[in-house]
Design a protein around this motif. Structure first.
Motif, PDB file in Angstrom:
ATOM      1  N   ALA A  30      30.781  43.457  43.522  1.00 54.08           N
ATOM      2  CA  ALA A  30      31.066  44.892  43.587  1.00 54.08           C
ATOM      3  C   ALA A  30      29.886  45.634  44.201  1.00 54.08           C
ATOM      4  O   ALA A  30      30.054  46.498  45.064  1.00 54.08           O
ATOM      5  CB  ALA A  30      31.372  45.431  42.194  1.00 54.08           C
ATOM      6  N   ALA A  63      38.272  32.389  48.177  1.00 52.58           N
ATOM      7  CA  ALA A  63      39.605  31.825  48.314  1.00 52.58           C
ATOM      8  C   ALA A  63      39.620  30.318  48.130  1.00 52.58           C
ATOM      9  O   ALA A  63      40.676  29.727  47.972  1.00 52.58           O
ATOM     10  CB  ALA A  63      40.174  32.173  49.691  1.00 52.58           C
ATOM     11  N   PRO A  98      38.904  28.814  42.263  1.00 52.49           N
ATOM     12  CA  PRO A  98      37.889  28.797  41.212  1.00 52.49           C
ATOM     13  C   PRO A  98      37.284  27.405  41.007  1.00 52.49           C
ATOM     14  O   PRO A  98      36.077  27.264  40.895  1.00 52.49           O
ATOM     15  CB  PRO A  98      38.670  29.225  39.970  1.00 52.49           C
ATOM     16  N   PRO A 155      36.143  36.826  51.392  1.00 52.63           N
ATOM     17  CA  PRO A 155      37.357  36.228  50.879  1.00 52.63           C
ATOM     18  C   PRO A 155      37.425  34.719  51.007  1.00 52.63           C
ATOM     19  O   PRO A 155      37.761  34.033  50.058  1.00 52.63           O
ATOM     20  CB  PRO A 155      38.436  36.870  51.734  1.00 52.63           C
ATOM     21  N   ALA A 170      30.884  38.901  39.427  1.00 50.32           N
ATOM     22  CA  ALA A 170      31.825  39.948  39.844  1.00 50.32           C
ATOM     23  C   ALA A 170      31.092  41.259  40.099  1.00 50.32           C
ATOM     24  O   ALA A 170      31.345  41.949  41.087  1.00 50.32           O
ATOM     25  CB  ALA A 170      32.899  40.132  38.791  1.00 50.32           C
TER      26      ALA A 170
END
Lengths: 198, 198
Positions: free
Chosen positions: B166, B117, B120, B113, B162
Motif C-alpha cells: 500500500a 499473481a 500465495p 501484479p 500488505a
DNA sequence: GGCTATCTCTGACACGTTGTCTAAGCTACC
DNA sequence: GGTAGCTTAGACAACGTGTCAGAGATAGCC
C-alpha cells in the motif's frame, strides 16, 4: 454509428439493450470469479458471439471496468443499507469491513492483479464511492476522538484496503478459516486506526 | 541434452554460463523496473537473441521467478548486514522495514501484479527467506512482551507486506513523499503489532 | 403489414507475444 | 584439430485480442 455526438441517429433497439445486459451479467459471473477468463467464455455464457461482446464493450479492459463498476454499485447499495452514519464510528467501521469482506469473498476479481493494475488513478476513481464512505467515517471517528488523528484518512483508507487484500489472500491460500481471518482483519484495522477495542 | 539425470553428458561450457548470467542481469535491470517488458527487450539488453534466453530460461514465468529469487538474495544479504538479532525487536523491525522499503523502491517488479499473481504458495516459497526473518523477530518481540501476542505471527507477516505494498502504491501514485509514506508505514505496522511507539 | 435501420452472426484476417524447431556457423575445450 | 556444446537466423504454431465485411434476422415506425 450516430452522427456527431448529440445528434441521435434514430433510436436504440431493445434487443441491443438486452444483449448488453446479458453480456454484463455473464461478465460479472464469469470474470468476477475467474478474472483470467477469456472474452470467448463470457460471450458463451451470455449466449452471444464474441463479436457481439465487442459491439457493446470495445475492449476486454473496458468490460472488466464495467464489471467492477457493477460490483461497486452493489457495494454502495449494501453500504447504504448498513448505514455508515449511525452509531459510533467504530461500529460503522466494523459494518463497513463486514460488507466489503463479503464482496471480496464473492468476487475474487477484486483481489486480482488486473484490477489493482488498472493503476491508482483509474482504480481510485472506480471505487471512489466505496472509499468515500470509509474516508468520511474515518474523519468522523477522528473528530470524535474515537480514532487517533496522527495518520491521514487517505493513508488509512489505503491501509485498510491493503489489509483486506491480505486477509483475502490468506483465506484463498487456505491457511486459515474465513472467520479467523475476518477477526484478525477487524483487530488489525482497529489498531492501525488507534481505536479502542470494542 | 544430458542422458538420464545423473549421467553427465560431457560438461557445461563457460560461455553458456556467461550468457545465462548476462540474461539474468539484464532481466533484473529490465524486468525489475519495467515488469511488463517483453522477452525480446531482455534479450537485447543482454546482447543476446531471444532464443538464447529461452535456452536458459524455459519460459518468461521462470525468468521472472529467477529475477525475484535474485532480488530476494539481495534482500537477505542486506537483512543479514542489518542484523535482525540485535537490539530490541522493535528496533529490528524498523530496520527490516527500512531494508525492504528500499528494495521496493529499487524494484517496482516486487509491487507488480505478475509477482503477486504467482499465487500465495509459490510466492511464499520464494521470499521465504525474507519472511522467515520477519516472523522470527515477531516471535521474539511477542515473547519479550514488546509486541502483543493476540495476532498470529503468520498474519502479522501478511499484514506487514500488505501495508508495504500500500505504501509503495501511494508513493507510485505521487500523492505523498517517500519519507512521509515510510513514516506512516512504520507507524501503522507498529500499531498492528501492538508495539509501543519508540 | 411492410419498410428500414439496427443488431447479431458467420467467417475471415491482422497483430503481438510466447514458445518451438531446424539448419548453419561459431567456439570452448579435451 | 576434432567434437560437443552454444548461439544465431529464420521460420512457424498457438493463442488471445481486436477489426472488418457481408448475409440474415428483427424491432420499431409508418
Amino acid at each position: 454509428m450516430s452522427e456527431i455526438a448529440g445528434r441521435r441517429s434514430r433510436r436504440r433497439r431493445s434487443d441491443a439493450e438486452r444483449s448488453a445486459a446479458a453480456v454484463l451479467d455473464a461478465a460479472v459471473q464469469v470474470l468476477g470469479r475467474q478474472p483470467d477468463a477469456k472474452v470467448e467464455q463470457v460471450a458463451a455464457t451470455a449466449g452471444v458471439t464474441r463479436q457481439t461482446v465487442y459491439a457493446h464493450y470495445p475492449s476486454r479492459t473496458l468490460l472488466v471496468a464495467a464489471v467492477v463498476d457493477h460490483i461497486t454499485a452493489e457495494a454502495v447499495a449494501a453500504l447504504d443499507v448498513a448505514d455508515m452514519e449511525s452509531g459510533t464510528a467504530t461500529e460503522a467501521l466494523l459494518r463497513w469491513l463486514d460488507v466489503t469482506w463479503r464482496l471480496f469473498d464473492r468476487y475474487p476479481l477484486l483481489l486480482h492483479p488486473s484490477v489493482a493494475a488498472a493503476g491508482p488513478a483509474e482504480s481510485d476513481r472506480r471505487h471512489a464511492a466505496v472509499v468515500e464512505r470509509l474516508e468520511k467515517l474515518i474523519r468522523r471517528g477522528q473528530a470524535a476522538g474515537e480514532f487517533d488523528g496522527t495518520l491521514s484518512p487517505a493513508w488509512l483508507v489505503s491501509a485498510t484496503i491493503a489489509l483486506g487484500h491480505a486477509a483475502g489472500g490468506e483465506v484463498a491460500a487456505g491457511r486459515v478459516t474465513t472467520e479467523q481471518t475476518a477477526a484478525a482483519l477487524r483487530h488489525s484495522v482497529l489498531r492501525v486506526y488507534g481505536a479502542r477495542e470494542p
